[in-house]
Design an enzyme around this catalytic site. Structure first.
Site, PDB file in Angstrom:
ATOM      1  N   GLU A   1     -11.383 -10.414  -2.557  1.00 28.88           N
ATOM      2  CA  GLU A   1     -11.180  -9.637  -1.334  1.00 28.88           C
ATOM      3  C   GLU A   1     -12.482  -8.953  -0.949  1.00 28.88           C
ATOM      4  O   GLU A   1     -12.812  -7.893  -1.498  1.00 28.88           O
ATOM      5  CB  GLU A   1     -10.131  -8.546  -1.570  1.00 28.88           C
TER       6      GLU A   1
ATOM      7  N   SER B   1      -7.268  -8.799   5.739  1.00 26.72           N
ATOM      8  CA  SER B   1      -6.908  -9.007   7.145  1.00 26.72           C
ATOM      9  C   SER B   1      -6.211 -10.330   7.440  1.00 26.72           C
ATOM     10  O   SER B   1      -6.407 -10.913   8.509  1.00 26.72           O
ATOM     11  CB  SER B   1      -8.144  -8.848   8.039  1.00 26.72           C
TER      12      SER B   1
ATOM     13  N   LYS C   1       0.848  -1.201   0.000  1.00 24.64           N
ATOM     14  CA  LYS C   1       0.000   0.000   0.000  1.00 24.64           C
ATOM     15  C   LYS C   1       0.889   1.259   0.000  1.00 24.64           C
ATOM     16  O   LYS C   1       1.874   1.288  -0.712  1.00 24.64           O
ATOM     17  CB  LYS C   1      -0.969  -0.029   1.179  1.00 24.64           C
TER      18      LYS C   1
ATOM     19  N   GLY D   1      -8.667  -4.401   5.858  1.00 23.83           N
ATOM     20  CA  GLY D   1      -8.395  -3.415   6.911  1.00 23.83           C
ATOM     21  C   GLY D   1      -9.239  -3.661   8.156  1.00 23.83           C
ATOM     22  O   GLY D   1      -9.402  -2.777   8.990  1.00 23.83           O
TER      23      GLY D   1
HETATM   24  P1  PGA Z   1      -5.242  -5.978   4.687  1.00 23.19           P
HETATM   25  O1  PGA Z   1      -5.323  -5.484   3.157  1.00 23.19           O
HETATM   26  O2  PGA Z   1      -4.487  -7.274   4.678  1.00 23.19           O
HETATM   27  O3  PGA Z   1      -4.534  -4.880   5.382  1.00 23.19           O
HETATM   28  O4  PGA Z   1      -6.672  -6.148   5.152  1.00 23.19           O
HETATM   29  C1  PGA Z   1      -5.613  -6.377   2.155  1.00 23.19           C
HETATM   30  C2  PGA Z   1      -5.444  -5.744   0.812  1.00 23.19           C
HETATM   31  O5  PGA Z   1      -4.556  -4.948   0.550  1.00 23.19           O
HETATM   32  O6  PGA Z   1      -6.198  -6.045  -0.057  1.00 23.19           O
END
Ligand code: PGA
Length: 243
Positions: free
Chosen positions: A160, A205, A8, A166
Site C-alpha cells: 500500500e 484508493s 478503519k 486516502g
Molecule cells: P483507502 O484505504 O482504500 O481508503 O485508500 C486503504 C487502506 O486502508 O489501506
C-alpha cells in the site's frame, strides 16, 4: 481472490456495523472471493460471532501477550473472540509511530496466537532513483525476520503506497505490476517455493471503478479496501465491479 475490507474507525454504531456486515456477506456469497472484514476492535467480538463465511481481522495488536498497555489489545484476546487475521504495519499505525521492529514483533505475536498476519508495507513517496524499492525491502526484511518457512504460508502481504491511501485514485496498474514482481522475488529468495504462493495484495484508493483493472493488470492476488468498504453504496459498486 482475497478482499480485505478495512472499515478503519467506521461505522459509528454497532447497529450500523451489523447492517454493513449483512450487506457484505450477501455480496461475497455470490462471488468466488475470500472476504476478510477488519472492524474497529470494539466491534470485533460481535462481528466475529455473525461472520458467516467471512473471515475477521483485527486492525492492530500489541507486541506483548499481556500487561500494562492501556487501550491496546493482545493477539490471544483477538483470537479468543473469533478473529483469524490481523492487519500489521498499516500506514495509519506506522504514522502514529509504529516501527519496523515492532511490526516484526507483532508478526511473531500474531502467529503464536494462530492469527494470520496481513503485513502492510509501502513507501511514503516515490522518487526517480528507485529508493522506494529499498524502503519496501527494509520493511519486508524487518516484518519477516523471525518467520520460519513453515509459518510463512499463513502470511498475506499488502503493498500500500502511502501516497495512494486516502487519495483520489490508486497507483497505476503498471506500477503495481512492477511491485508485485519485486515483492515476489523477495519472498522467493526468503522462503523458496512457499514464497511463490504467498498472496500479494494492493491497497490504496480502490473502489468500483478501479478494482477490476487492478486485479487483472496489477497481477495481484487480492485487494485491501479502505473507504469503499464501509460506505454501503461504494461497497456494492465494488462487488458489482468484481463480478
Ligand atoms: P483507502 O484505504 O482504500 O481508503 O485508500 C486503504 C487502506 O486502508 O489501506
Amino acid at each position: 481472490m482475497i478482499l480485505v475490507l478495512n472499515w478503519k474507525m467506521n461505522p459509528k454504531t454497532l447497529k450500523e456495523a451489523f447492517s454493513l456486515l449483512d450487506a457484505t456477506k450477501k455480496s461475497i456469497l455470490r462471488k468466488k472471493i475470500t472476504g476478510i472484514v477488519a472492524p474497529p476492535s470494539v466491534f470485533l467480538a460481535d462481528i466475529a460471532r455473525k461472520k458467516g463465511t467471512l473471515h475477521v481481522a483485527a486492525q492492530s495488536i500489541h507486541t506483548e501477550e499481556s500487561g500494562s498497555h492501556t487501550g491496546d489489545v493482545a493477539a490471544a484476546q483477538v483470537s479468543s473472540v473469533g478473529a483469524d487475521h490481523v492487519l500489521i504495519g498499516h500506514a495509519e499505525r506506522r504514522a502514529l509511530g509504529e516501527t519496523n521492529e515492532e511490526v516484526g514483533k507483532k508478526v511473531v505475536a500474531a502467529l503464536a496466537s494462530h492469527l494470520a498476519p496481513i503485513i502492510c508495507v509501502g513507501e511514503n513517496a516515490r522518487d526517480g532513483q528507485g529508493h522506494y524499492l529499498e524502503t519496501i525491502r527494509i520493511q519486508l526484511e524487518a516484518a519477516l525476520c523471525d518467520v520460519s518457512k513453515t509459518k510463512a504460508k499463513h502470511l498475506v502481504i499488502a503493498y500500500e503506497p502511502v501516497w495512494a491511501i486516502g487519495a483520489a485514485k490508486p497507483m497505476s496498474t503498471h506500477e503495481m505490476h512492477e511491485m508485485t514482481i519485486y515483492i515476489r522475488k523477495f519472498l522467493f529468495s526468503k522462503f523458496g517455493k512457499t514464497g511463490m504462493s504467498m498472496p500479494i495484495l494492493y491497497g490504496g484508493s480502490i473502489d468500483g471503478t478501479s478494482a477490476r483493472d487492478m486485479m487483472h493488470h496489477g497481477e495481484v492476488d487480492g485487494l485491501l479496501v479502505g473507504r469503499a468498504s464501509s460506505d454501503m453504496s461504494k461497497m456494492h459498486e465494488l462487488f458489482d465491479a468484481l463480478k
